[in-house]
Scaffold this active site. Structure first.
Site, PDB file in Angstrom:
ATOM      1  N   LYS A  93       5.090   0.408  12.539  1.00 27.86           N
ATOM      2  CA  LYS A  93       4.544   1.030  11.324  1.00 27.86           C
ATOM      3  C   LYS A  93       3.776   2.309  11.667  1.00 27.86           C
ATOM      4  CE  LYS A  93       4.246  -3.420   9.025  1.00 27.86           C
ATOM      5  NZ  LYS A  93       3.431  -4.632   8.861  1.00 27.86           N
ATOM      6  N   GLY A 151       4.301 -10.528   2.278  1.00 22.70           N
ATOM      7  CA  GLY A 151       4.501 -11.512   1.210  1.00 22.70           C
ATOM      8  C   GLY A 151       5.611 -11.075   0.276  1.00 22.70           C
ATOM      9  N   ILE A 207       0.860  -1.205   0.000  1.00 23.99           N
ATOM     10  CA  ILE A 207       0.000   0.000   0.000  1.00 23.99           C
ATOM     11  C   ILE A 207       0.891   1.248   0.000  1.00 23.99           C
ATOM     12  CG2 ILE A 207      -1.746   1.313   1.283  1.00 23.99           C
ATOM     13  CD1 ILE A 207      -2.737  -1.320   2.480  1.00 23.99           C
TER      14      ILE A 207
HETATM   15  N1  LIG Z   1       8.208 -10.931   4.862  1.00 24.60           N
HETATM   16  C1  LIG Z   1       7.406  -9.911   4.594  1.00 24.60           C
HETATM   17  O1  LIG Z   1       6.314 -10.078   4.049  1.00 24.60           O
HETATM   18  C2  LIG Z   1       7.827  -8.507   4.933  1.00 24.60           C
HETATM   19  C3  LIG Z   1       6.947  -7.427   4.652  1.00 24.60           C
HETATM   20  C4  LIG Z   1       7.357  -6.124   4.902  1.00 24.60           C
HETATM   21  C5  LIG Z   1       8.596  -5.891   5.442  1.00 24.60           C
HETATM   22  N2  LIG Z   1       9.435  -6.947   5.748  1.00 24.60           N
HETATM   23  C6  LIG Z   1      10.746  -6.636   6.311  1.00 24.60           C
HETATM   24  O2  LIG Z   1      11.736  -6.998   5.342  1.00 24.60           O
HETATM   25  C7  LIG Z   1      12.923  -7.433   6.001  1.00 24.60           C
HETATM   26  C8  LIG Z   1      13.291  -8.833   5.497  1.00 24.60           C
HETATM   27  O3  LIG Z   1      12.251  -9.725   5.845  1.00 24.60           O
HETATM   28  P1  LIG Z   1      12.178 -11.211   5.233  1.00 24.60           P
HETATM   29  O4  LIG Z   1      10.820 -11.699   5.550  1.00 24.60           O
HETATM   30  O5  LIG Z   1      12.640 -11.201   3.823  1.00 24.60           O
HETATM   31  O6  LIG Z   1      13.254 -11.956   6.136  1.00 24.60           O
HETATM   32  P2  LIG Z   1      13.846 -13.453   5.919  1.00 24.60           P
HETATM   33  O7  LIG Z   1      13.035 -14.196   4.925  1.00 24.60           O
HETATM   34  O8  LIG Z   1      14.036 -14.017   7.256  1.00 24.60           O
HETATM   35  O9  LIG Z   1      15.272 -13.170   5.238  1.00 24.60           O
HETATM   36  C9  LIG Z   1      16.266 -12.493   5.920  1.00 24.60           C
HETATM   37  C10 LIG Z   1      17.495 -12.415   5.048  1.00 24.60           C
HETATM   38  O10 LIG Z   1      18.455 -11.598   5.725  1.00 24.60           O
HETATM   39  C11 LIG Z   1      19.722 -12.240   5.654  1.00 24.60           C
HETATM   40  N3  LIG Z   1      20.547 -11.761   6.777  1.00 24.60           N
HETATM   41  C12 LIG Z   1      20.283 -11.808   8.113  1.00 24.60           C
HETATM   42  N4  LIG Z   1      21.284 -11.217   8.804  1.00 24.60           N
HETATM   43  C13 LIG Z   1      22.173 -10.771   7.877  1.00 24.60           C
HETATM   44  C14 LIG Z   1      23.400 -10.077   7.944  1.00 24.60           C
HETATM   45  N5  LIG Z   1      23.919  -9.699   9.124  1.00 24.60           N
HETATM   46  N6  LIG Z   1      24.060  -9.786   6.787  1.00 24.60           N
HETATM   47  C15 LIG Z   1      23.553 -10.156   5.584  1.00 24.60           C
HETATM   48  N7  LIG Z   1      22.378 -10.826   5.448  1.00 24.60           N
HETATM   49  C16 LIG Z   1      21.705 -11.122   6.578  1.00 24.60           C
HETATM   50  C17 LIG Z   1      19.411 -13.713   5.719  1.00 24.60           C
HETATM   51  O11 LIG Z   1      20.529 -14.403   5.238  1.00 24.60           O
HETATM   52  P3  LIG Z   1      20.520 -15.999   4.996  1.00 24.60           P
HETATM   53  O12 LIG Z   1      19.748 -16.182   3.718  1.00 24.60           O
HETATM   54  O13 LIG Z   1      21.957 -16.314   4.832  1.00 24.60           O
HETATM   55  O14 LIG Z   1      19.865 -16.607   6.181  1.00 24.60           O
HETATM   56  C18 LIG Z   1      18.180 -13.768   4.812  1.00 24.60           C
HETATM   57  O15 LIG Z   1      18.586 -13.864   3.447  1.00 24.60           O
HETATM   58  C19 LIG Z   1      12.630  -7.363   7.502  1.00 24.60           C
HETATM   59  O16 LIG Z   1      13.059  -6.141   8.007  1.00 24.60           O
HETATM   60  C20 LIG Z   1      11.108  -7.423   7.557  1.00 24.60           C
HETATM   61  O17 LIG Z   1      10.596  -6.780   8.705  1.00 24.60           O
HETATM   62  C21 LIG Z   1       9.067  -8.236   5.508  1.00 24.60           C
END
Ligand SMILES: NC(=O)c1ccc[n+]([C@@H]2O[C@H](COP(=O)([O-])OP(=O)(O)OC[C@H]3O[C@@H](n4cnc5c(N)ncnc54)[C@H](OP(=O)(O)O)[C@@H]3O)[C@@H](O)[C@H]2O)c1
Length: 416
Positions: free
Chosen positions: A197, A295, A128
């Protein structure tokens, strides 16, 4: 900034891979991801190995990279990466609401000091476009409130438990499988995520930088069968709702609580992982936005939209923050709530301004009444540890008795 952007990406999980896919399939906008930093060396990757690094400096020290996209799940490390990137005069796009809410003030100053852009549309309600709408469309208008459903995981859980009789655990597992739930669901189910948020939105809607510790968040962890039954009988749906309300001339209140929502409310039909945002302007009235709040692809699309905006030189101007002369954050507000408790003693702890309905049975009790937000903040831990449930009724938020007194006093003596 018309040249093709070179991106250094941090994180290749749910959102990182979503961005990769969306960018690859974008017909209008092109940019190059030149390096991807991740953490776990044992994980198999779906991209060519030469793109991957485990060393953040390979991105931060690379002069060819002009944009850092930060999509990791560790808020402290994310702050180190983002602040270092800004200091090195790289533009930054992030989706990390926890990191942003905890460091809004420092980041606001850093991006001005180094004259770079920091964009974060995906951090508030996924796909959004609420931040840019507040920044660019509502910049001139005084707002009365912003509220809604800002968390896809809890909305998914509430939808499945209320309408499909799934248990809380079953619904949470489904949300994880579908990639809506964060790796640590505590932030979602305890209402921290929508609070972060709401804090980001409060900056763009009202020009306030608010510390997360001062804002109440009560999540859905203590919801029981009996609360669902009550809501169903009364024709309500239960939603976890953040509220950012302009309550008096100079005060804005912010809090996150479960709410009983009536069918006339826009949020009533916002189900599953969808988010909804209601913006009420002084002159424009109510506007309603709905979309996927979480997502891989929807969030990746929001990140890509920020990267595309960067290519046109876009920067938030924080217009409400620079305009704000009088508004400050306040918890001086009264909420009308349903409060379900398990023993008569529980009620003695909570001070209600007024009780309009009281029910007791062998196994549980509830009251409908008015309670001061400050008071609720004081008893948050008690409510959660004793498995009690509180829910705002149909967004009934009033100014406090103190403010009412001040208002009538001012009227009587014509102060302004
Ligand atoms: N999921 C959603 O729908 C969503 C929606 C809005 C916002 N967000 C935000 O987007 C961000 C990512 O979320 P996600 O759901 O994609 O998380 P995720 O699926 O858990 O993926 C996290 C990624 O970060 C990497 N990582 C963690 N620590 C790291 C470091 N120190 N250096 C480099 N890479 C590192 C991990 O590496 P590895 O692959 O090696 O484990 C993984 O690739 C978060 O801040 C979350 O709040 C998520």
């Amino acid at each position: 900034m018309s040249k093709k952007l070179k991106i250094g990406l941090f994180g290749f999980g749910c959102v990182g891979q979503g961005l990769y896919h969306v960018l690859k399939n974008s017909t209008g906008f092109k940019a190059d991801i030149v390096k991807i930093a991740v953490k776990d060396k044992a994980k198999l990757r779906t991209v060519e190995p030469s793109l991957i690094t485990y060393n953040k400096w390979e991105i931060l020290e690379n002069p060819e990279i002009d944009v850092v996209v930060e999509l990791i799940d560790d808020a402290d490390e994310a702050f180190q990466i983002v602040s270092e990137a800004l200091r090195r005069r790289k533009h930054v796009v992030t989706a990390n609401k926890k990191m942003l809410a905890e460091h809004l003030e420092e980041l606001y100053h850093l991006q001005y000091e180094y004259n770079v852009s920091l964009l974060y549309e995906a951090a508030a309600c996924g796909s959004i476009p609420i931040i840019r709408s507040l920044e660019e469309y509502f910049d001139n208008e005084e707002l009365k409130k912003v509220s809604g459903i800002f968390n896809g995981t809890t909305n998914y859980i509430l939808t499945k438990t209320l309408t499909e009789n799934l248990t809380y655990q079953e619904a949470l597992c489904q949300a994880k499988d579908k990639g809506f739930a964060e790796s640590n669901p505590v932030n979602d189910v305890e209402g921290f995520d929508p609070k972060f948020k709401a804090i980001i939105i409060a900056l763009h809607a009202f020009g306030l930088i608010i510390k997360p510790s001062g804002v109440l968040n009560i999540g859905i962890t203590t919801l029981q069968e009996i609360d669902i039954k009550y809501a169903n009988e009364k024709g309500y749906k239960i939603k976890l709702t953040p509220h950012i309300h302009h309550i008096t001339r100079d005060k804005v209140s912010v809090f996150v609580v479960p709410s009983f929502i009536k069918s006339q409310n826009h949020l009533f039909n916002v189900d599953n992982e969808f988010n909804g945002v209601i913006v009420e302007g002084k002159f424009s009235g109510e506007q309603f936005f709905q979309g996927k709040g979480a997502g891989s692809y929807p969030t990746g699309a929001a990140v890509l939209s920020d990267i595309s905006a960067l290519s046109h030189g876009y920067k938030y101007e924080f217009k409400k923050y620079t305009q704000n002369q009088i508004l400050s954050f306040s918890n001086d507000v009264i909420l009308e709530v349903y409060f379900r408790y398990n023993s008569p003693n529980d009620l003695q702890y909570l001070h209600f301004e007024e009780i309009t309905e009281k029910y007791s049975s062998d196994s549980y009790y509830y009251v409908i009444g008015k309670i001061h937000l400050e008071h609720l903040i004081g008893y948050r831990e008690y409510i959660l540890t004793n498995n009690l449930f509180i829910s705002l009724i149909n967004e009934r938020v009033e100014i406090s008795n103190d403010e009412k007194l001040k208002k009538s006093f001012k009227k009587e003596f014509q102060i302004f």
